[in-house]
Structures are given as structure tokens and as C-alpha cells.
Design an enzyme around this catalytic site. Structure first.
Site, PDB file in Angstrom:
ATOM      1  N   GLY A  93     -75.325  75.126  12.767  1.00 30.40           N
ATOM      2  CA  GLY A  93     -75.673  74.501  14.123  1.00 30.40           C
ATOM      3  C   GLY A  93     -74.713  73.520  14.503  1.00 30.40           C
ATOM      4  N   CYS A  94     -74.925  72.354  14.868  1.00 29.41           N
ATOM      5  CA  CYS A  94     -74.287  71.296  15.350  1.00 29.41           C
ATOM      6  C   CYS A  94     -73.178  70.705  14.187  1.00 29.41           C
ATOM      7  CB  CYS A  94     -74.782  70.010  16.311  1.00 29.41           C
ATOM      8  SG  CYS A  94     -73.503  68.892  16.735  1.00 29.41           S
ATOM      9  N   PHE A  95     -71.866  71.011  14.444  1.00 32.80           N
ATOM     10  CA  PHE A  95     -71.201  70.289  13.179  1.00 32.80           C
ATOM     11  C   PHE A  95     -71.368  68.640  13.228  1.00 32.80           C
ATOM     12  CE2 PHE A  95     -67.191  71.124  16.325  1.00 32.80           C
ATOM     13  CZ  PHE A  95     -67.546  70.140  17.070  1.00 32.80           C
TER      14      PHE A  95
END
Length: 220
Positions: A52-54
Site C-alpha cells: 500500500g501507500c509507502f
């Protein structure tokens, strides 16, 4: 930059970036490549994860005892020099990923893998939470056969807890491309960002509740 238009639905409002309209998949030459092993430096090793979002993943790994730093970037794709804008199209094959720099004398690769599976929904396909698209797909990278075996063992244990298949890909590591400067330490530097408040911090707190024994002292 992330744009938040408050008249949109919440799933659009609180996303890490633009949602790709086209789903991309890992190319066979990437999936079947020989893994590249990164040499340790000053006793520190590196591991690579995408879930997912880093922004979220970076904050999770940096809270672990033995992790010196987590760097946001891109990996798993077929293009050179990916950028935030290009990866968000979903056409580069790259996923938002993190490079975890850690002391193997303090925290093991197995523990990092357990954190990986335990800090996300590993059954979600092409995304994590509100972040949808192949650039947010879950990938765990191995650099040698020993790491691959560890990943497979942990995955098998985790799978017992779910009725759905584990969606996370297991890929041979090739290259990590460091993301733009403004993405680094994003949660720490932008605590009032709506996405950080509504998605990233709650995800970090759920992880802390699940793994209290491995947190840095200051994180308790």
C-alpha cells in the site's frame, strides 16, 4: 502533491494518491528473474516490502527496534527511473515500496516478514485500504533462497488465519528506486495531512497494538 477535494467520497478523499484506472501486473521477466542480493554495509542489511501507500509502511518499519531507517521508493516494475507521477498511472509495473535498513543482530528478517503480513490485509488485491491500483499492490521481495523460504513459511502460517487467499506477491528483488524527497518521512513531517490523520496513523496504531514487544522504547 496529494489533492483532497472534500466534495468527493471518503474513499477518494483519504487516499495516498491518484487511483489508477488501469490495473497492471508483474511481467514474467520480472517474476522469473534471478534475485539481486544487496551487500550489507557497516553491519546493516536491507530488505524490501510493498503493502500500500509507502507513507504508511515507512512509519511502521521505522517504529521497530533494530531498524535504522525506512526509505520510500518504487520497485517491482519494468521501467527505469520511475517517478511518483508515472507509477501512479499503474502502467510502470512498479509498486510503492520501502527499503528497510536494519541490524540483523537486533531484528531478524523473519520478524520483518511477520511485521509485513501482520500490518496489512494480505488478502486485499491490488491495493491496501482506500488505496486502489497495482501501484499499491502487496509485494514482498527476496534476495536469496533462504529469504524466499522464510517468506513462504510465514505466509503459510498467516494463511491459516484467513478464509481468502493471500494476495501478496513474492518476487525476486531487482532494484529499488528512491522516491522524491518530499515523500521521505512523510508521516513525521506532515502530521496534520488528512490522509495521515485518517489512514496512516490509525494503521500504525493498529500495528503497535499487535506487535508491542518489538517497538523502539520511545514508541511505547
Amino acid at each position: 502533491m496529494k489533492r483532497y477535494i472534500f466534495s468527493f467520497l471518503a474513499i477518494v478523499l483519504f487516499s495516498c494518491g491518484n487511483n489508477a484506472q488501469e490495473k497492471s501486473v508483474t511481467k514474467p521477466e520480472i517474476a522469473n528473474a534471478d534475485p539481486v542480493e544487496v551487500e550489507p554495509e557497516n553491519g546493516l542489511e536491507k530488505a524490501y516490502f510493498a503493502s500500500g501507500c509507502f507513507w504508511c509502511v515507512e512509519a511502521i518499519y521505522e517504529s521497530i527496534e533494530g531498524v535504522k531507517e525506512a526509505v520510500s521508493g518504487y520497485s517491482g516494475g519494468h521501467t527505469k527511473n520511475p517517478t511518483y507521477e508515472s507509477s501512479n498511472t499503474g502502467r510502470t509495473g512498479h509498486a510503492e515500496a520501502v527499503e528497510v535498513i536494519y541490524d540483523p543482530e537486533v531484528v531478524s528478517f523473519r520478524t520483518l516478514v511477520e511485521v509485513y503480513f501482520g500490518s496489512q490485509d494480505p488478502t486485499q488485491v491490488n491495493g491496501q485500504g482506500p488505496d486502489q491500483g497495482s501501484q499499491y499492490r502487496s509485494i514482498i521481495f527476496f534476495q536469496n533462497e533462504k529469504q524466499k523460504q522464510i517468506i513462504e513459511e510465514v505466509k503459510a502460517e498467516v494463511a491459516k488465519n484467513y478464509n481468502k487467499s493471500i494476495a501478496a506477491e513474492i518476487l525476486p528483488f531487482q532494484k529499488f528506486w528512491i522516491a522524491e524527497d518530499y515523500h521521505q518521512n512523510y508521516e513525521k513531517n506532515n502530521p496534520n495531512n488528512p490522509y495521515i490523520q485518517k489512514v496512516s496513523i490509525p494503521r500504525l496504531n493498529r500495528f503497535k497494538e499487535k506487535f508491542p514487544d518489538i517497538l523502539k522504547k520511545k514508541e511505547h
